[in-house]
Design a protein around this motif. Structure first.
Motif, PDB file in Angstrom:
ATOM      1  N   ASP A   9     110.724   6.042   1.202  1.00  0.00           N
ATOM      2  CA  ASP A   9     111.407   4.699   1.938  1.00  0.00           C
ATOM      3  C   ASP A   9     112.303   5.184   3.069  1.00  0.00           C
ATOM      4  OD1 ASP A   9     110.049   3.348   0.187  1.00  0.00           O
ATOM      5  OD2 ASP A   9     111.652   2.478  -0.891  1.00  0.00           O
ATOM      6  N   SER A  10     113.296   6.017   2.738  1.00  0.00           N
ATOM      7  CA  SER A  10     114.202   6.607   3.601  1.00  0.00           C
ATOM      8  C   SER A  10     113.592   7.659   4.862  1.00  0.00           C
ATOM      9  CB  SER A  10     115.458   7.144   3.056  1.00  0.00           C
ATOM     10  OG  SER A  10     115.039   8.299   2.395  1.00  0.00           O
ATOM     11  N   ALA A  11     112.533   8.484   4.287  1.00  0.00           N
ATOM     12  CA  ALA A  11     111.873   9.362   4.947  1.00  0.00           C
ATOM     13  C   ALA A  11     110.989   8.705   6.292  1.00  0.00           C
ATOM     14  CB  ALA A  11     111.169  10.362   4.318  1.00  0.00           C
ATOM     15  N   LEU A  12     110.335   7.714   5.843  1.00  0.00           N
ATOM     16  CA  LEU A  12     109.704   7.075   6.987  1.00  0.00           C
ATOM     17  C   LEU A  12     110.416   6.451   7.979  1.00  0.00           C
ATOM     18  CD1 LEU A  12     106.956   5.093   5.274  1.00  0.00           C
ATOM     19  CD2 LEU A  12     106.621   6.855   6.620  1.00  0.00           C
ATOM     20  N   SER A  13     111.747   5.616   7.770  1.00  0.00           N
ATOM     21  CA  SER A  13     112.416   4.990   8.692  1.00  0.00           C
ATOM     22  C   SER A  13     113.167   6.369   9.531  1.00  0.00           C
ATOM     23  CB  SER A  13     113.472   4.258   8.021  1.00  0.00           C
ATOM     24  OG  SER A  13     114.402   4.899   7.071  1.00  0.00           O
ATOM     25  N   GLU A  14     113.621   7.259   8.828  1.00  0.00           N
ATOM     26  CA  GLU A  14     114.187   8.344   9.507  1.00  0.00           C
ATOM     27  C   GLU A  14     113.054   9.151  10.497  1.00  0.00           C
ATOM     28  OE1 GLU A  14     116.952  10.783  10.844  1.00  0.00           O
ATOM     29  OE2 GLU A  14     117.292   9.141   9.506  1.00  0.00           O
ATOM     30  N   LEU A  15     111.836   9.062  10.065  1.00  0.00           N
ATOM     31  CA  LEU A  15     110.704   9.809  10.969  1.00  0.00           C
ATOM     32  C   LEU A  15     110.552   8.918  12.230  1.00  0.00           C
ATOM     33  CD1 LEU A  15     108.509  11.890  11.306  1.00  0.00           C
ATOM     34  CD2 LEU A  15     107.088  10.328   9.708  1.00  0.00           C
ATOM     35  N   PHE A  16     110.386   7.704  11.834  1.00  0.00           N
ATOM     36  CA  PHE A  16     110.346   6.845  13.082  1.00  0.00           C
ATOM     37  C   PHE A  16     111.464   6.897  14.183  1.00  0.00           C
ATOM     38  CE2 PHE A  16     110.667   2.558  14.895  1.00  0.00           C
ATOM     39  CZ  PHE A  16     109.376   2.568  15.564  1.00  0.00           C
ATOM     40  N   ALA A  17     112.474   6.911  13.624  1.00  0.00           N
ATOM     41  CA  ALA A  17     113.663   7.017  14.625  1.00  0.00           C
ATOM     42  C   ALA A  17     113.750   8.111  15.608  1.00  0.00           C
ATOM     43  CB  ALA A  17     115.180   6.831  13.785  1.00  0.00           C
ATOM     44  N   GLN A  18     113.582   9.372  14.643  1.00  0.00           N
ATOM     45  CA  GLN A  18     113.486  10.611  15.163  1.00  0.00           C
ATOM     46  C   GLN A  18     112.284  10.794  16.331  1.00  0.00           C
ATOM     47  OE1 GLN A  18     111.145  13.398  14.290  1.00  0.00           O
ATOM     48  NE2 GLN A  18     111.993  14.536  15.858  1.00  0.00           N
ATOM     49  N   ALA A  19     111.135  10.339  15.943  1.00  0.00           N
ATOM     50  CA  ALA A  19     110.213  10.610  16.737  1.00  0.00           C
ATOM     51  C   ALA A  19     110.279   9.671  17.780  1.00  0.00           C
ATOM     52  CB  ALA A  19     108.679  10.254  15.902  1.00  0.00           C
ATOM     53  N   THR A  20     110.698   8.425  17.899  1.00  0.00           N
ATOM     54  CA  THR A  20     110.925   7.697  19.035  1.00  0.00           C
ATOM     55  C   THR A  20     112.020   7.934  19.726  1.00  0.00           C
ATOM     56  OG1 THR A  20     110.483   5.603  17.357  1.00  0.00           O
ATOM     57  CG2 THR A  20     111.677   5.231  19.691  1.00  0.00           C
ATOM     58  N   GLU A  21     112.950   8.722  19.329  1.00  0.00           N
ATOM     59  CA  GLU A  21     114.003   9.377  20.294  1.00  0.00           C
ATOM     60  C   GLU A  21     113.621  10.422  20.799  1.00  0.00           C
ATOM     61  OE1 GLU A  21     118.281  11.670  19.476  1.00  0.00           O
ATOM     62  OE2 GLU A  21     117.784   9.780  18.357  1.00  0.00           O
TER      63      GLU A  21
END
Length: 82
Positions: A9-21
């Motif tokens: 759960d936390s990994a997907l949201s972190e991955l999305f934020a990092q990839a978007t940035e």
């Protein structure tokens, strides 16, 4: 198994934020997406939406899949030389 799902759960949201940035989806990021998709029956609607948004961004050219392991760049040393 519930511990693994919580980490995901936390990994997907972190991955999305990092990839978007960064604008890049690294090899490690893609393996993370693969791991999430292999547990598709346990994904929530929000998690599916995050994955769909990342795949759509790749399709539209907003994210690039790169062969780097990580986009984390080493920070210069803070020690000063005298």
């Amino acid at each position: 198994m519930s511990i693994q799902i919580c980490l995901l759960d936390s990994a997907l949201s972190e991955l999305f934020a990092q990839a978007t940035e960064s604008g890049h989806l690294t090899l490690a990021d893609r393996y993370g997406l693969l791991a999430a998709l292999l547990q598709a029956e346990s994904l929530t609607d929000e998690e599916r939406s995050v994955i769909d948004r990342m795949l759509y961004a790749i399709m539209r050219g907003r994210l690039r899949a790169v062969d780097d392991i990580s986009v984390v760049q080493p920070q210069p040393s803070l020690s000063t030389k005298n």
